[in-house]
Design a protein around this motif. Structure first.
Motif, PDB file in Angstrom:
ATOM      1  N   GLU A   7       8.398   6.769  -6.524  1.00  0.00           N
ATOM      2  CA  GLU A   7       9.238   7.724  -5.798  1.00  0.00           C
ATOM      3  C   GLU A   7      10.483   7.052  -5.217  1.00  0.00           C
ATOM      4  OE1 GLU A   7       9.433  11.445  -5.550  1.00  0.00           O
ATOM      5  OE2 GLU A   7       7.386  10.746  -5.865  1.00  0.00           O
ATOM      6  N   GLY A  37      -4.195   4.311   6.222  1.00  0.00           N
ATOM      7  CA  GLY A  37      -5.487   4.279   5.537  1.00  0.00           C
ATOM      8  C   GLY A  37      -5.964   2.847   5.367  1.00  0.00           C
ATOM      9  N   THR A  38      -5.084   1.976   4.863  1.00  0.00           N
ATOM     10  CA  THR A  38      -5.451   0.563   4.711  1.00  0.00           C
ATOM     11  C   THR A  38      -5.693  -0.073   6.070  1.00  0.00           C
ATOM     12  OG1 THR A  38      -4.317   0.354   2.596  1.00  0.00           O
ATOM     13  CG2 THR A  38      -4.624  -1.674   3.860  1.00  0.00           C
ATOM     14  N   SER A  97      -1.951   3.856  -4.593  1.00  0.00           N
ATOM     15  CA  SER A  97      -1.001   4.711  -3.877  1.00  0.00           C
ATOM     16  C   SER A  97       0.362   4.025  -3.734  1.00  0.00           C
ATOM     17  CB  SER A  97      -1.529   5.052  -2.481  1.00  0.00           C
ATOM     18  OG  SER A  97      -2.856   5.471  -2.562  1.00  0.00           O
ATOM     19  N   ALA A  98       0.350   2.696  -3.657  1.00  0.00           N
ATOM     20  CA  ALA A  98       1.624   1.968  -3.576  1.00  0.00           C
ATOM     21  C   ALA A  98       2.457   2.238  -4.823  1.00  0.00           C
ATOM     22  CB  ALA A  98       1.370   0.472  -3.427  1.00  0.00           C
ATOM     23  N   ARG A 112      -9.172   0.758   7.135  1.00  0.00           N
ATOM     24  CA  ARG A 112     -10.222   0.005   6.435  1.00  0.00           C
ATOM     25  C   ARG A 112     -10.268  -1.437   6.932  1.00  0.00           C
ATOM     26  NH1 ARG A 112      -8.268   3.520   2.520  1.00  0.00           N
ATOM     27  NH2 ARG A 112      -6.910   1.974   1.554  1.00  0.00           N
ATOM     28  N   SER A 116      -1.917  -1.401  -4.151  1.00  0.00           N
ATOM     29  CA  SER A 116      -2.911  -0.315  -4.253  1.00  0.00           C
ATOM     30  C   SER A 116      -2.369   0.743  -5.208  1.00  0.00           C
ATOM     31  CB  SER A 116      -3.172   0.303  -2.872  1.00  0.00           C
ATOM     32  OG  SER A 116      -2.056   1.092  -2.475  1.00  0.00           O
ATOM     33  N   VAL A 156       4.174   5.529  -4.522  1.00  0.00           N
ATOM     34  CA  VAL A 156       5.313   5.518  -3.597  1.00  0.00           C
ATOM     35  C   VAL A 156       6.487   4.727  -4.211  1.00  0.00           C
ATOM     36  CG1 VAL A 156       6.090   4.840  -1.289  1.00  0.00           C
ATOM     37  CG2 VAL A 156       3.824   5.829  -1.592  1.00  0.00           C
ATOM     38  N   THR A 178       0.841  -1.203   0.000  1.00  0.00           N
ATOM     39  CA  THR A 178       0.000   0.000   0.000  1.00  0.00           C
ATOM     40  C   THR A 178       0.882   1.260   0.000  1.00  0.00           C
ATOM     41  OG1 THR A 178      -0.180   0.164   2.402  1.00  0.00           O
ATOM     42  CG2 THR A 178      -1.734  -1.319   1.309  1.00  0.00           C
ATOM     43  N   GLY A 179       0.224   2.408   0.068  1.00  0.00           N
ATOM     44  CA  GLY A 179       0.939   3.657  -0.150  1.00  0.00           C
ATOM     45  C   GLY A 179       1.707   4.224   1.024  1.00  0.00           C
ATOM     46  N   ALA A 180       2.252   3.364   1.885  1.00  0.00           N
ATOM     47  CA  ALA A 180       3.131   3.855   2.948  1.00  0.00           C
ATOM     48  C   ALA A 180       4.573   3.765   2.458  1.00  0.00           C
ATOM     49  CB  ALA A 180       2.947   3.032   4.218  1.00  0.00           C
ATOM     50  N   SER A 181       5.427   4.528   3.092  1.00  0.00           N
ATOM     51  CA  SER A 181       6.843   4.511   2.733  1.00  0.00           C
ATOM     52  C   SER A 181       7.454   3.152   3.094  1.00  0.00           C
ATOM     53  CB  SER A 181       7.539   5.636   3.513  1.00  0.00           C
ATOM     54  OG  SER A 181       8.876   5.719   3.125  1.00  0.00           O
ATOM     55  N   ARG A 208       3.316   1.471   8.690  1.00  0.00           N
ATOM     56  CA  ARG A 208       4.351   2.515   8.786  1.00  0.00           C
ATOM     57  C   ARG A 208       3.723   3.898   8.782  1.00  0.00           C
ATOM     58  NH1 ARG A 208       8.131   6.378   8.353  1.00  0.00           N
ATOM     59  NH2 ARG A 208       6.294   7.495   7.660  1.00  0.00           N
ATOM     60  N   GLU A 209       3.881   4.571   9.860  1.00  0.00           N
ATOM     61  CA  GLU A 209       3.496   5.978   9.980  1.00  0.00           C
ATOM     62  C   GLU A 209       4.153   6.502  11.238  1.00  0.00           C
ATOM     63  OE1 GLU A 209       3.207   8.837   9.013  1.00  0.00           O
ATOM     64  OE2 GLU A 209       1.380   8.524   7.861  1.00  0.00           O
TER      65      GLU A 209
END
Ligand SMILES: Cc1cc2nc3c(=O)[nH]c(=O)nc-3n(C[C@H](O)[C@H](O)[C@H](O)COP(=O)(O)O)c2cc1C
Length: 210
Positions: free
Chosen positions: A62, A114-115, A55-56, A118, A53, A59, A24-27, A147-148
């Motif tokens: 990036e 976010g994931t 968003s993944a 959900r 996802s 990332v 998913t879209g975490a670093s 991860r956050e």
């Protein structure tokens, strides 16, 4: 009062052969890359269903300079995959969306908050959350590499909810006591710890000897 509610998942009585890996879209795309490299190499693992996802992808572009969804797995592991099958996150009719499909364990790495939200609240509108929901209802191992930082109270409540429902919260927090020489070593050793947790210890993993 005696608690009889069974929320703990149990490992299959064989090393996991069929895995679901979601990202998913975490670093932390590098951690995913090393987990996929290890399962592709591991002869005990026969099938890996892989879901990313949207968003993944952003990332990964990036952090790993990957481009687009096509050949994503090959881009990640640097060669064509033999057993990693990519599923579309929009395809809620994919195999892993059903409890009748026998997944042995699921790992979400990295897992965005976010994931996490959900999954923790049963909002199964995409395949990643649906596959996680299925693992929880079928009491199969579900590992969330969240991860956050910093965490707000909503994140903390959702971590508790996910753990209470049977998931393993496995925060994307690497170890440093092995004195890693590179980011690749940091990510690989973390991926190895996740795999050991679901019954797939890796022979070349660092082991603390005290
Ligand atoms: C470069 C980049 C890094 C991000 N890092 C994180 C992170 O570490 N943790 C997190 O929860 N969200 C992070 N986000 C935000 C998520 O991608 C965003 O909330 C997204 O909606 C999550 O969607 P998903 O859960 O469907 O993948 C990051 C976004 C970008 C672009």
């Amino acid at each position: 009062m005696l608690r009889t509610r069974k929320t703990r998942s149990s490992l299959p009585n064989h090393p996991p052969r069929n895995l679901t890996v979601a990202t998913t879209g975490a670093s932390g795309s590098l951690f995913l890359k090393h987990l996929l490299l290890a399962v592709e190499r591991d002869q005990r693992v026969r099938t890996v269903n892989f879901i990313a996802s949207d968003s993944a992808l952003r990332v990964m572009a990036e952090e790993l300079k990957l481009r687009g969804r096509s050949n994503l797995v090959s881009q990640l592991i640097g060669k064509p995959a033999r057993k990693i099958h990519q599923q579309a996150n929009a395809d809620i009719g994919a195999n892993v969306a059903s409890g009748s499909y026998l997944t042995d364990a699921m790992v979400v790495i990295p897992c965005s908050v976010g994931t996490l939200a959900r999954i923790a609240n049963g909002i199964a509108s995409h395949l990643i959350e649906r596959a996680a929901d299925v693992c929880l209802k079928e009491r199969r191992p579900l590992v969330l590499c969240v991860r956050e930082t910093p965490l707000n109270k909503i994140h903390i409540r959702n971590l508790y909810r996910a753990a209470d429902a049977g998931a393993t919260v496995f925060p994307l927090i690497p170890a440093f006591y092995n004195r890693p020489a590179s980011l690749d070593v940091v990510a690989r050793e973390f991926a190895y710890r996740v795999l050991a947790h679901i019954g797939l210890p890796q022979p070349d993993a660092y082991r603390w000897k005290g």
